[in-house]
Design an enzyme around this catalytic site. Structure first.
Site, PDB file in Angstrom:
ATOM      1  N   ARG A 182       3.149 -37.518 -58.328  1.00 45.90           N
ATOM      2  CA  ARG A 182       3.495 -36.704 -59.600  1.00 45.90           C
ATOM      3  C   ARG A 182       2.642 -35.702 -59.455  1.00 45.90           C
ATOM      4  O   ARG A 182       1.546 -35.746 -59.995  1.00 45.90           O
ATOM      5  CB  ARG A 182       3.374 -37.507 -60.928  1.00 45.90           C
ATOM      6  CG  ARG A 182       3.965 -36.420 -62.131  1.00 45.90           C
ATOM      7  CD  ARG A 182       4.374 -37.209 -63.427  1.00 45.90           C
ATOM      8  NE  ARG A 182       3.335 -37.730 -64.068  1.00 45.90           N
ATOM      9  CZ  ARG A 182       3.398 -38.423 -65.305  1.00 45.90           C
ATOM     10  NH1 ARG A 182       4.608 -38.378 -65.862  1.00 45.90           N
ATOM     11  NH2 ARG A 182       2.408 -39.092 -66.199  1.00 45.90           N
ATOM     12  N   ASP A 473      -2.516 -41.556 -72.855  1.00 48.43           N
ATOM     13  CA  ASP A 473      -2.786 -40.445 -72.027  1.00 48.43           C
ATOM     14  C   ASP A 473      -2.380 -39.015 -72.685  1.00 48.43           C
ATOM     15  O   ASP A 473      -2.222 -39.063 -74.062  1.00 48.43           O
ATOM     16  CB  ASP A 473      -1.889 -40.681 -70.686  1.00 48.43           C
ATOM     17  CG  ASP A 473      -0.344 -40.489 -70.834  1.00 48.43           C
ATOM     18  OD1 ASP A 473      -0.072 -40.084 -72.076  1.00 48.43           O
ATOM     19  OD2 ASP A 473       0.322 -40.695 -69.797  1.00 48.43           O
TER      20      ASP A 473
END
Length: 572
Positions: A182, A473
């Site tokens: 990603r 996160d």
């Protein structure tokens, strides 16, 4: 965006005692490191520079379109299906066939591109490992470049890690997860690499360096003639998917591999994108392997999209799970859309209340209760028709795998089995229904505590942090920030704990003070002093109390981790 001025040249560029061999127009401002120089080769940098030059104006236009959409939403408009692209939604086209190498994606694990993490994740028993340059990584120069070194070693199969503290060497098993990467979103710059006098697009640096060094090996060893495979974050419109498609086509052409070799899954993690799912798949139809429910960012995007709408205030973040009608509608429509177009519909990390859960080692009873909630969430996903899901920790993989195997039988996915035609009736109202639930003082406190602690870790180079038995996160920190901002802006009443407290700056100031004291008690005075808690507190408080909402928490914080060598004075 201002820099130090432009000094691109085709030469050996000396930085801190070493030299990067850079092509014309490329200026590297990150620290020299011999290992990094094997990634930052002249040819690889030329590849990135060519992509940057071809697509930078497309990216700038897409970002201007985001601003224009934000202006409309702030003036009262709501996201909706686009009448102009109805023909795409009504058409009976399908995406290219799913490559056999990634037909089975029942459980995927995600994590930053750290060396030990990569080995453990590839060995974890998951079908896929998504190596993350985005939400789980603090984008320091060291993290990004070391991540590229790690991924190259992983694709070559030579990666190992010597853990001296545990006296243990980590190596890859014979059987490993399939690797997806990603890159960062379109909006993030890479301030350590300038091309023609401006920072490169972070996503093109991440994609370009990884692809250039690994495409041939990957296709041979992992992709069975396909690949590399990617996850694409943070898109808001199909025009952004169209740029990615063009980047893929350009990369395939430049390296002479077949069109449609590169495949990507798009995270549907912004509210505007849920109304563009067919269009996004259509733009990427030769390069798509589906969509994923990026649930946390989706909740963050709900608040961000409706920042000018006082009638759309979120309840406590733990109440915004898949039980909420707007969240369930989004998941159901994603499954229907993907299966209609012949690609995977991936589930997410889980609703905030539990499925970002990590094992609780010191409390077996609490651990079993948490695991039970994870099982329920994953059972809901597979019964709804998701082809796979994300696990937040290797310890959860066996339980999740069992649920998907039991409910899917021998099929690698549910693309043909679960068409979810019932979801064809979902309306704009379903996707926008206001979330229900109460707001509490504890909700405000938790947002503040988590936001500051996450940001403190991010500023010191850590992008994925276990806090209170949950894996936090950037996406979860964003929810904490925008929710605080929303509650402060509209002066909400905290109605869920019987206190009837009104949220204002004075109350928030007191909460910040008390939570900072609590963090200091929890981590200890020594670690508190060494950490960047005060700086994090300052940034987080400023963003929560700003008159206008910053688009991203990490924009402002990024300036604090950019280090130019030789050291300059620029501020982006």
């Amino acid at each position: 965006m201002m820099g130090l001025g432009y000094h691109g040249y085709d030469a050996l560029q000396k930085i801190g005692g070493g030299a990067y061999n850079v092509p014309d127009g490329v200026d590297i401002r990150g620290r020299y490191n011999e290992e990094f120089s094997k990634i930052l080769t002249k040819d690889a940098l030329q590849f990135v520079a060519d992509l940057q030059r071809e697509f930078r104006n497309h990216i700038k236009y897409a970002m201007e379109c985001r601003k224009e959409a934000k202006r409309r939403y702030n003036e009262g408009a709501l996201p909706c299906f686009d009448l102009a692209t109805r023909y795409v939604r009504d058409g009976d086209w399908v995406c290219a066939s799913v490559p056999p190498a990634v037909a089975d994606r029942k459980v995927e694990i995600t994590g930053p591109v750290e060396r030990k993490m990569i080995i453990n994740a590839l060995n974890s028993g998951a079908k896929v490992f998504m190596a993350d340059f985005e939400d789980a990584l603090s984008p320091t120069w060291e993290n990004l470049m070391r991540g590229q070194v790690n991924l190259k070693d992983a694709v070559e199969g030579t990666i190992s890690f010597n853990d001296t503290a545990r006296n243990r060497v980590y190596k890859l098993n014979n059987q490993t997860a399939k690797l997806f990467v990603r890159p960062r979103g379109w909006h993030l710059p890479e301030a350590h690499i300038f091309i023609d006098g401006e920072p490169a697009a972070g996503c093109l640096v991440d994609f370009g360096l990884y692809f250039y060094h690994n495409f041939a090996n990957f296709r041979r060893t992992q992709g069975a003639g396909f690949g590399p495979f990617f996850y694409l974050p943070k898109m808001e419109h199909s025009r952004e998917a169209k740029i990615w498609n063009s980047v893929f086509e350009r990369a395939e052409k430049m390296t002479g591999i077949e069109r449609g070799s590169i495949r990507a899954t798009v995270l549907i993690e912004t509210l505007p994108a849920v109304f563009q799912m067919d269009e996004i798949l259509y733009e990427l139809r030769d390069h798509s392997v589906g969509l994923n429910c990026g649930r946390w960012d989706y909740i963050f995007s709900y608040v961000k999209t409706f920042q000018g709408h006082p009638d759309r205030l979120l309840p406590d973040r733990f109440l915004v799970g898949m039980g909420q009608h707007f969240m369930r509608s989004y998941s159901d429509l994603l499954i229907r859309t993907c299966h209609r177009r012949g690609v995977h519909a991936m589930g997410g990390m889980g609703s905030l209340h539990y499925a970002a859960q990590i094992p609780i080692r010191d409390d077996p009873k609490a651990n079993e209760a948490a695991l039970d909630l994870v099982r329920k969430d994953k059972l809901r996903e597979v019964r709804a028709g998701h082809d796979g899901t994300w696990a937040s920790h290797p310890g959860l993989i066996p339980a999740i795998m069992e649920i998907f195997m039991t409910n899917m039988g021998n099929t690698p996915n549910l693309i043909e089995k679960m068409k979810r035609e019932d979801a064809a009736n979902l309306t704009e109202e379903d996707l926008l229904e206001r979330p229900r639930g109460v707001r509490t003082m504890e909700g405000l406190r938790l947002n503040t505590r988590v936001g500051i602690q996450y940001l403190a870790a991010w500023l010191t180079g850590t992008g994925s942090v276990p806090l209170y038995n949950l894996m936090e996160d950037a996406a979860t920190a964003e929810i904490s920030r925008v929710q605080n901002w929303q509650w402060l802006k509209y002066g909400v009443d905290l109605d869920g704990d019987g206190l009837g407290v009104h949220v204002n700056r004075e109350l928030f100031g007191r909460v910040v003070e008390e939570e900072m004291a609590r963090i200091e008690r929890q981590v200890g005075p020594e670690r508190f002093k060494r950490g960047m808690y005060k700086q994090a507190c300052k940034i987080f408080t400023r963003q929560c109390t700003a008159p206008t909402l910053d688009d991203f928490l990490t924009f402002d914080a990024y300036n604090h981790i950019v280090l130019h060598h030789p050291k300059g004075t620029s501020k982006l």
